[in-house]
Design a protein around this motif. Structure first.
Motif, PDB file in Angstrom:
ATOM      1  N   VAL A 172      26.756  48.617  19.533  1.00  0.00           N
ATOM      2  CA  VAL A 172      27.300  49.350  18.389  1.00  0.00           C
ATOM      3  C   VAL A 172      28.304  50.386  18.887  1.00  0.00           C
ATOM      4  O   VAL A 172      27.998  51.172  19.783  1.00  0.00           O
ATOM      5  CB  VAL A 172      26.179  50.046  17.597  1.00  0.00           C
ATOM      6  N   ARG A 173      29.497  50.370  18.320  1.00  0.00           N
ATOM      7  CA  ARG A 173      30.547  51.317  18.697  1.00  0.00           C
ATOM      8  C   ARG A 173      30.658  52.422  17.654  1.00  0.00           C
ATOM      9  O   ARG A 173      30.439  52.189  16.473  1.00  0.00           O
ATOM     10  CB  ARG A 173      31.900  50.605  18.816  1.00  0.00           C
ATOM     11  N   ILE A 174      31.003  53.626  18.097  1.00  0.00           N
ATOM     12  CA  ILE A 174      31.259  54.732  17.163  1.00  0.00           C
ATOM     13  C   ILE A 174      32.415  55.562  17.693  1.00  0.00           C
ATOM     14  O   ILE A 174      32.468  55.895  18.879  1.00  0.00           O
ATOM     15  CB  ILE A 174      30.005  55.593  16.926  1.00  0.00           C
ATOM     16  N   ASN A 175      33.355  55.849  16.816  1.00  0.00           N
ATOM     17  CA  ASN A 175      34.552  56.607  17.174  1.00  0.00           C
ATOM     18  C   ASN A 175      34.908  57.574  16.055  1.00  0.00           C
ATOM     19  O   ASN A 175      34.346  57.515  14.952  1.00  0.00           O
ATOM     20  CB  ASN A 175      35.730  55.655  17.411  1.00  0.00           C
ATOM     21  N   ASP A 197      37.945  43.831  16.011  1.00  0.00           N
ATOM     22  CA  ASP A 197      37.749  43.366  17.389  1.00  0.00           C
ATOM     23  C   ASP A 197      38.858  43.826  18.323  1.00  0.00           C
ATOM     24  O   ASP A 197      38.693  43.791  19.542  1.00  0.00           O
ATOM     25  CB  ASP A 197      37.686  41.835  17.409  1.00  0.00           C
ATOM     26  N   ALA A 198      39.980  44.257  17.761  1.00  0.00           N
ATOM     27  CA  ALA A 198      41.071  44.756  18.594  1.00  0.00           C
ATOM     28  C   ALA A 198      40.648  46.013  19.367  1.00  0.00           C
ATOM     29  O   ALA A 198      41.240  46.339  20.391  1.00  0.00           O
ATOM     30  CB  ALA A 198      42.296  45.058  17.738  1.00  0.00           C
ATOM     31  N   ALA A 199      39.611  46.695  18.873  1.00  0.00           N
ATOM     32  CA  ALA A 199      39.092  47.895  19.539  1.00  0.00           C
ATOM     33  C   ALA A 199      37.708  47.626  20.126  1.00  0.00           C
ATOM     34  O   ALA A 199      36.878  48.534  20.207  1.00  0.00           O
ATOM     35  CB  ALA A 199      39.038  49.057  18.561  1.00  0.00           C
ATOM     36  N   SER A 200      37.466  46.407  20.560  1.00  0.00           N
ATOM     37  CA  SER A 200      36.126  46.009  21.003  1.00  0.00           C
ATOM     38  C   SER A 200      35.617  46.782  22.218  1.00  0.00           C
ATOM     39  O   SER A 200      34.406  46.821  22.470  1.00  0.00           O
ATOM     40  CB  SER A 200      36.086  44.506  21.304  1.00  0.00           C
ATOM     41  N   PHE A 201      36.512  47.412  22.987  1.00  0.00           N
ATOM     42  CA  PHE A 201      36.086  48.184  24.158  1.00  0.00           C
ATOM     43  C   PHE A 201      36.370  49.678  23.963  1.00  0.00           C
ATOM     44  O   PHE A 201      36.475  50.437  24.912  1.00  0.00           O
ATOM     45  CB  PHE A 201      36.773  47.676  25.424  1.00  0.00           C
ATOM     46  N   VAL A 202      36.476  50.086  22.699  1.00  0.00           N
ATOM     47  CA  VAL A 202      36.740  51.491  22.391  1.00  0.00           C
ATOM     48  C   VAL A 202      35.511  52.092  21.726  1.00  0.00           C
ATOM     49  O   VAL A 202      35.106  51.664  20.641  1.00  0.00           O
ATOM     50  CB  VAL A 202      37.957  51.645  21.459  1.00  0.00           C
ATOM     51  N   THR A 203      34.902  53.066  22.355  1.00  0.00           N
ATOM     52  CA  THR A 203      33.792  53.802  21.759  1.00  0.00           C
ATOM     53  C   THR A 203      33.728  55.197  22.352  1.00  0.00           C
ATOM     54  O   THR A 203      34.181  55.423  23.479  1.00  0.00           O
ATOM     55  CB  THR A 203      32.453  53.052  21.941  1.00  0.00           C
ATOM     56  N   GLY A 204      33.215  56.136  21.566  1.00  0.00           N
ATOM     57  CA  GLY A 204      33.135  57.520  22.014  1.00  0.00           C
ATOM     58  C   GLY A 204      34.468  58.242  22.015  1.00  0.00           C
ATOM     59  O   GLY A 204      34.583  59.324  22.580  1.00  0.00           O
ATOM     60  N   SER A 205      35.473  57.669  21.360  1.00  0.00           N
ATOM     61  CA  SER A 205      36.822  58.245  21.387  1.00  0.00           C
ATOM     62  C   SER A 205      37.142  58.977  20.088  1.00  0.00           C
ATOM     63  O   SER A 205      36.572  58.693  19.037  1.00  0.00           O
ATOM     64  CB  SER A 205      37.869  57.148  21.595  1.00  0.00           C
ATOM     65  N   GLN A 206      38.079  59.897  20.192  1.00  0.00           N
ATOM     66  CA  GLN A 206      38.638  60.561  19.016  1.00  0.00           C
ATOM     67  C   GLN A 206      40.136  60.279  18.992  1.00  0.00           C
ATOM     68  O   GLN A 206      40.861  60.703  19.885  1.00  0.00           O
ATOM     69  CB  GLN A 206      38.377  62.063  19.051  1.00  0.00           C
ATOM     70  N   VAL A 207      40.571  59.544  17.987  1.00  0.00           N
ATOM     71  CA  VAL A 207      41.979  59.167  17.860  1.00  0.00           C
ATOM     72  C   VAL A 207      42.694  60.212  17.010  1.00  0.00           C
ATOM     73  O   VAL A 207      42.342  60.435  15.844  1.00  0.00           O
ATOM     74  CB  VAL A 207      42.119  57.774  17.216  1.00  0.00           C
ATOM     75  N   MET A 208      43.676  60.870  17.594  1.00  0.00           N
ATOM     76  CA  MET A 208      44.428  61.899  16.884  1.00  0.00           C
ATOM     77  C   MET A 208      45.526  61.238  16.039  1.00  0.00           C
ATOM     78  O   MET A 208      46.415  60.581  16.578  1.00  0.00           O
ATOM     79  CB  MET A 208      45.053  62.884  17.859  1.00  0.00           C
ATOM     80  N   VAL A 209      45.440  61.397  14.733  1.00  0.00           N
ATOM     81  CA  VAL A 209      46.484  60.900  13.836  1.00  0.00           C
ATOM     82  C   VAL A 209      47.093  62.140  13.176  1.00  0.00           C
ATOM     83  O   VAL A 209      46.882  62.430  12.007  1.00  0.00           O
ATOM     84  CB  VAL A 209      45.904  59.923  12.799  1.00  0.00           C
ATOM     85  N   ASP A 210      47.846  62.881  13.987  1.00  0.00           N
ATOM     86  CA  ASP A 210      48.247  64.228  13.595  1.00  0.00           C
ATOM     87  C   ASP A 210      49.745  64.467  13.675  1.00  0.00           C
ATOM     88  O   ASP A 210      50.190  65.614  13.627  1.00  0.00           O
ATOM     89  CB  ASP A 210      47.501  65.255  14.450  1.00  0.00           C
ATOM     90  N   GLY A 211      50.528  63.406  13.830  1.00  0.00           N
ATOM     91  CA  GLY A 211      51.976  63.583  13.907  1.00  0.00           C
ATOM     92  C   GLY A 211      52.425  64.386  15.107  1.00  0.00           C
ATOM     93  O   GLY A 211      53.524  64.931  15.120  1.00  0.00           O
TER      94      GLY A 211
END
Length: 263
Positions: free
Chosen positions: A182-185, A235-249
Protein backbone atom coordinates in the motif's frame (compact mmCIF):
# COMPACT_ATOMS: atom_id res chain seq x y z
CA UNK A 1 10.84 -6.56 -20.61
CA UNK A 2 8.99 -4.00 -18.50
CA UNK A 3 5.90 -5.07 -16.57
CA UNK A 4 4.37 -1.62 -17.10
CA UNK A 5 2.27 -0.84 -20.14
CA UNK A 6 3.47 2.67 -20.96
CA UNK A 7 0.35 3.32 -23.02
CA UNK A 8 -2.00 2.75 -20.09
CA UNK A 9 0.05 3.25 -16.93
CA UNK A 10 -1.75 6.49 -16.05
CA UNK A 11 -5.18 4.89 -16.49
CA UNK A 12 -7.38 3.82 -13.57
CA UNK A 13 -9.80 1.53 -15.38
CA UNK A 14 -11.43 -1.04 -13.12
CA UNK A 15 -10.41 0.74 -9.92
CA UNK A 16 -12.59 2.13 -7.17
CA UNK A 17 -11.56 5.60 -5.98
CA UNK A 18 -12.94 7.38 -2.93
CA UNK A 19 -12.65 11.15 -2.57
CA UNK A 20 -13.24 12.52 0.93
CA UNK A 21 -14.22 16.17 0.75
CA UNK A 22 -15.76 17.03 -2.61
CA UNK A 23 -15.97 20.79 -2.57
CA UNK A 24 -13.55 22.85 -4.66
CA UNK A 25 -10.35 20.91 -5.31
CA UNK A 26 -12.00 17.64 -4.25
CA UNK A 27 -14.65 17.94 -6.94
CA UNK A 28 -12.02 18.48 -9.62
CA UNK A 29 -10.02 15.50 -8.34
CA UNK A 30 -13.13 13.30 -8.51
CA UNK A 31 -13.68 14.38 -12.11
CA UNK A 32 -10.04 13.68 -12.98
CA UNK A 33 -10.09 10.20 -11.46
CA UNK A 34 -13.31 9.38 -13.31
CA UNK A 35 -11.85 10.65 -16.58
CA UNK A 36 -8.99 8.19 -16.13
CA UNK A 37 -11.50 5.34 -15.83
CA UNK A 38 -12.04 4.99 -12.09
CA UNK A 39 -15.38 4.38 -10.44
CA UNK A 40 -15.62 7.21 -7.95
CA UNK A 41 -17.39 7.39 -4.61
CA UNK A 42 -17.87 11.00 -3.50
CA UNK A 43 -17.90 11.55 0.28
CA UNK A 44 -18.77 14.88 1.87
CA UNK A 45 -20.43 16.19 5.00
CA UNK A 46 -22.91 18.02 2.77
CA UNK A 47 -24.99 15.43 0.89
CA UNK A 48 -25.88 17.96 -1.83
CA UNK A 49 -22.19 18.60 -2.56
CA UNK A 50 -21.40 14.88 -2.82
CA UNK A 51 -24.41 14.29 -5.06
CA UNK A 52 -23.67 17.24 -7.32
CA UNK A 53 -20.10 16.05 -7.90
CA UNK A 54 -21.30 12.48 -8.52
CA UNK A 55 -23.90 13.68 -11.02
CA UNK A 56 -21.25 15.69 -12.82
CA UNK A 57 -19.25 12.50 -13.41
CA UNK A 58 -21.99 10.80 -15.40
CA UNK A 59 -20.54 11.73 -18.79
CA UNK A 60 -17.14 10.18 -18.07
CA UNK A 61 -18.28 6.57 -18.22
CA UNK A 62 -21.32 4.35 -17.84
CA UNK A 63 -20.28 2.88 -14.49
CA UNK A 64 -22.31 3.93 -11.49
CA UNK A 65 -20.54 6.50 -9.37
CA UNK A 66 -21.77 6.99 -5.81
CA UNK A 67 -22.31 9.73 -3.24
CA UNK A 68 -22.30 9.34 0.52
CA UNK A 69 -22.82 11.84 3.31
CA UNK A 70 -20.13 11.38 5.93
CA UNK A 71 -18.91 13.44 8.86
CA UNK A 72 -15.18 12.79 9.09
CA UNK A 73 -15.24 14.16 12.64
CA UNK A 74 -17.33 11.12 13.61
CA UNK A 75 -15.13 7.99 13.44
CA UNK A 76 -18.17 5.72 13.68
CA UNK A 77 -19.72 7.40 10.62
CA UNK A 78 -16.46 7.00 8.69
CA UNK A 79 -16.22 3.35 9.70
CA UNK A 80 -19.76 2.60 8.53
CA UNK A 81 -19.17 4.15 5.11
CA UNK A 82 -15.84 2.36 4.73
CA UNK A 83 -17.60 -0.92 5.45
CA UNK A 84 -20.38 -0.15 2.96
CA UNK A 85 -17.94 0.77 0.19
CA UNK A 86 -15.98 -2.48 0.40
CA UNK A 87 -12.75 -2.72 -1.58
CA UNK A 88 -11.16 0.62 -2.38
CA UNK A 89 -8.13 1.02 -4.65
CA UNK A 90 -7.57 4.77 -4.32
CA UNK A 91 -8.32 7.01 -1.33
CA UNK A 92 -7.97 10.80 -1.59
CA UNK A 93 -8.37 13.07 1.45
CA UNK A 94 -9.02 16.77 0.87
CA UNK A 95 -11.16 17.97 3.79
CA UNK A 96 -9.57 20.85 5.71
CA UNK A 97 -10.31 24.10 7.49
CA UNK A 98 -8.39 27.12 8.75
CA UNK A 99 -8.79 29.87 11.32
CA UNK A 100 -6.43 32.66 10.33
CA UNK A 101 -5.25 34.10 13.64
CA UNK A 102 -2.00 34.58 15.50
CA UNK A 103 -1.35 31.70 17.86
CA UNK A 104 -1.77 33.82 21.01
CA UNK A 105 -5.21 34.90 19.79
CA UNK A 106 -6.45 31.34 19.22
CA UNK A 107 -9.12 29.93 21.47
CA UNK A 108 -8.98 26.31 22.60
CA UNK A 109 -12.16 25.64 20.61
CA UNK A 110 -10.61 27.02 17.41
CA UNK A 111 -7.46 24.98 17.94
CA UNK A 112 -9.50 21.81 18.44
CA UNK A 113 -11.60 22.55 15.34
CA UNK A 114 -8.60 22.96 13.03
CA UNK A 115 -6.65 20.04 14.48
CA UNK A 116 -9.76 17.86 14.54
CA UNK A 117 -10.58 18.21 10.85
CA UNK A 118 -7.12 18.55 9.36
CA UNK A 119 -5.15 16.02 11.41
CA UNK A 120 -7.38 13.80 13.55
CA UNK A 121 -9.82 13.14 10.70
CA UNK A 122 -6.94 12.12 8.42
CA UNK A 123 -5.88 9.63 11.10
CA UNK A 124 -9.42 8.26 11.44
CA UNK A 125 -10.15 8.01 7.71
CA UNK A 126 -6.90 6.19 6.94
CA UNK A 127 -7.50 3.79 9.83
CA UNK A 128 -10.97 3.04 8.44
CA UNK A 129 -9.95 2.39 4.82
CA UNK A 130 -6.36 1.15 4.91
CA UNK A 131 -6.88 -2.26 6.61
CA UNK A 132 -8.72 -3.69 3.61
CA UNK A 133 -6.01 -2.38 1.30
CA UNK A 134 -3.46 -4.15 3.48
CA UNK A 135 -5.47 -7.37 3.32
CA UNK A 136 -5.59 -7.20 -0.48
CA UNK A 137 -1.94 -6.16 -0.80
CA UNK A 138 -2.51 -3.03 -2.86
CA UNK A 139 -3.82 0.51 -2.72
CA UNK A 140 -2.86 4.16 -3.11
CA UNK A 141 -3.70 6.86 -0.58
CA UNK A 142 -3.22 10.56 -1.36
CA UNK A 143 -3.58 13.25 1.32
CA UNK A 144 -3.70 16.93 0.42
CA UNK A 145 -1.37 18.95 2.60
CA UNK A 146 -0.14 22.47 1.77
CA UNK A 147 2.91 24.62 1.27
CA UNK A 148 2.23 25.48 4.91
CA UNK A 149 3.56 22.05 5.83
CA UNK A 150 7.03 23.44 5.10
CA UNK A 151 6.81 27.26 5.10
CA UNK A 152 4.62 29.52 7.22
CA UNK A 153 3.63 33.10 7.93
CA UNK A 154 1.89 34.94 10.80
CA UNK A 155 -1.67 33.76 11.28
CA UNK A 156 -1.08 30.30 9.80
CA UNK A 157 0.59 28.56 12.74
CA UNK A 158 -2.07 26.04 13.76
CA UNK A 159 -3.05 25.23 10.17
CA UNK A 160 0.63 24.78 9.31
CA UNK A 161 1.14 22.50 12.31
CA UNK A 162 -1.70 20.26 11.18
CA UNK A 163 -0.41 20.04 7.62
CA UNK A 164 3.10 19.26 8.83
CA UNK A 165 1.53 16.63 11.06
CA UNK A 166 -0.23 15.05 8.08
CA UNK A 167 3.08 15.00 6.22
CA UNK A 168 4.68 13.08 9.07
CA UNK A 169 1.72 10.69 9.20
CA UNK A 170 2.18 10.06 5.48
CA UNK A 171 5.85 9.25 5.96
CA UNK A 172 5.18 6.93 8.89
CA UNK A 173 2.32 5.17 7.14
CA UNK A 174 4.46 4.67 4.06
CA UNK A 175 6.91 2.74 6.23
CA UNK A 176 4.18 0.76 7.99
CA UNK A 177 1.98 -0.02 4.98
CA UNK A 178 4.65 -0.34 2.31
CA UNK A 179 5.52 -3.97 3.07
CA UNK A 180 1.87 -4.80 2.38
CA UNK A 181 1.91 -3.13 -1.02
CA UNK A 182 0.00 0.00 0.00
CA UNK A 183 1.40 3.39 -1.04
CA UNK A 184 0.63 6.74 0.61
CA UNK A 185 1.74 10.17 -0.55
CA UNK A 186 0.87 13.84 -0.13
CA UNK A 187 0.12 16.58 -2.63
CA UNK A 188 0.96 20.07 -1.32
CA UNK A 189 -0.90 22.85 -3.13
CA UNK A 190 0.28 26.41 -3.12
CA UNK A 191 -2.26 29.24 -3.24
CA UNK A 192 -5.37 28.03 -5.02
CA UNK A 193 -8.55 29.85 -5.99
CA UNK A 194 -10.98 28.16 -3.58
CA UNK A 195 -13.58 29.35 -1.04
CA UNK A 196 -10.96 28.84 1.69
CA UNK A 197 -8.78 31.57 0.14
CA UNK A 198 -11.56 33.99 -0.74
CA UNK A 199 -10.61 36.33 2.12
CA UNK A 200 -7.13 36.76 0.68
CA UNK A 201 -8.19 37.26 -2.91
CA UNK A 202 -10.77 39.86 -1.83
CA UNK A 203 -7.88 42.10 -0.73
CA UNK A 204 -6.22 43.27 -3.95
CA UNK A 205 -2.78 43.93 -2.46
CA UNK A 206 -2.78 40.68 -0.49
CA UNK A 207 -3.95 38.64 -3.45
CA UNK A 208 -1.36 40.19 -5.75
CA UNK A 209 1.45 39.59 -3.24
CA UNK A 210 0.53 35.91 -3.07
CA UNK A 211 0.43 35.65 -6.86
CA UNK A 212 3.83 37.28 -7.23
CA UNK A 213 5.45 35.00 -4.65
CA UNK A 214 5.37 32.00 -6.99
CA UNK A 215 7.65 31.49 -9.97
CA UNK A 216 4.63 31.48 -12.27
CA UNK A 217 3.31 34.77 -10.91
CA UNK A 218 -0.30 33.72 -10.42
CA UNK A 219 -2.73 31.75 -8.31
CA UNK A 220 -3.43 28.11 -9.13
CA UNK A 221 -6.76 26.89 -10.42
CA UNK A 222 -8.32 23.92 -8.57
CA UNK A 223 -8.03 21.67 -11.63
CA UNK A 224 -4.24 22.12 -11.61
CA UNK A 225 -4.05 19.82 -8.56
CA UNK A 226 -5.62 16.91 -10.44
CA UNK A 227 -2.62 15.71 -12.44
CA UNK A 228 -0.44 15.03 -9.41
CA UNK A 229 -3.22 13.13 -7.65
CA UNK A 230 -4.07 10.99 -10.67
CA UNK A 231 -0.37 10.22 -11.19
CA UNK A 232 0.07 9.12 -7.58
CA UNK A 233 -3.07 7.00 -7.81
CA UNK A 234 -1.86 5.21 -10.93
CA UNK A 235 0.71 2.55 -11.79
CA UNK A 236 2.89 5.31 -13.20
CA UNK A 237 3.79 6.07 -9.55
CA UNK A 238 4.17 2.42 -8.52
CA UNK A 239 7.51 3.09 -6.77
CA UNK A 240 6.49 6.39 -5.17
CA UNK A 241 5.51 6.38 -1.50
CA UNK A 242 6.17 8.58 1.51
CA UNK A 243 6.59 11.61 -0.77
CA UNK A 244 5.13 15.09 -0.74
CA UNK A 245 4.63 16.52 -4.23
CA UNK A 246 4.72 20.31 -4.27
CA UNK A 247 2.16 21.74 -6.70
CA UNK A 248 2.88 25.33 -5.78
CA UNK A 249 4.00 27.13 -8.93
CA UNK A 250 7.50 27.33 -7.49
CA UNK A 251 6.45 29.06 -4.23
CA UNK A 252 8.77 26.99 -2.02
CA UNK A 253 11.64 27.29 -4.51
CA UNK A 254 11.87 31.08 -4.28
CA UNK A 255 13.36 33.17 -1.47
CA UNK A 256 11.19 36.24 -0.98
CA UNK A 257 9.17 38.39 -3.35
CA UNK A 258 11.89 40.74 -4.64
CA UNK A 259 13.15 40.31 -8.19
CA UNK A 260 16.68 41.69 -8.32
CA UNK A 261 17.90 43.67 -11.36
CA UNK A 262 20.30 41.98 -13.76
CA UNK A 263 23.00 43.49 -15.94
Amino acid sequence: MTSLDYATMFRLDGRHAVVVGCGGIGGEIAAGLAAQGARVSCLDKDPATAEAVRDGLADHQTRAHAAYPVDVLDPASVGRVAEDLGDVDVLVLTAATNVRKRVLDYSAEEFDRVVGLNLRATFDVVRAFAPRMVERGSGSIVALTSIRAVVVEPGQGVYAATKAGVTQLVKTLSAELGPSGVRINAVAPGVVETPLTEQIRADEAWGRAYAEKSALGRWARPEEMVGAVCWLASDAASFVTGSQVMVDGGWTAIDGRFTPPFG
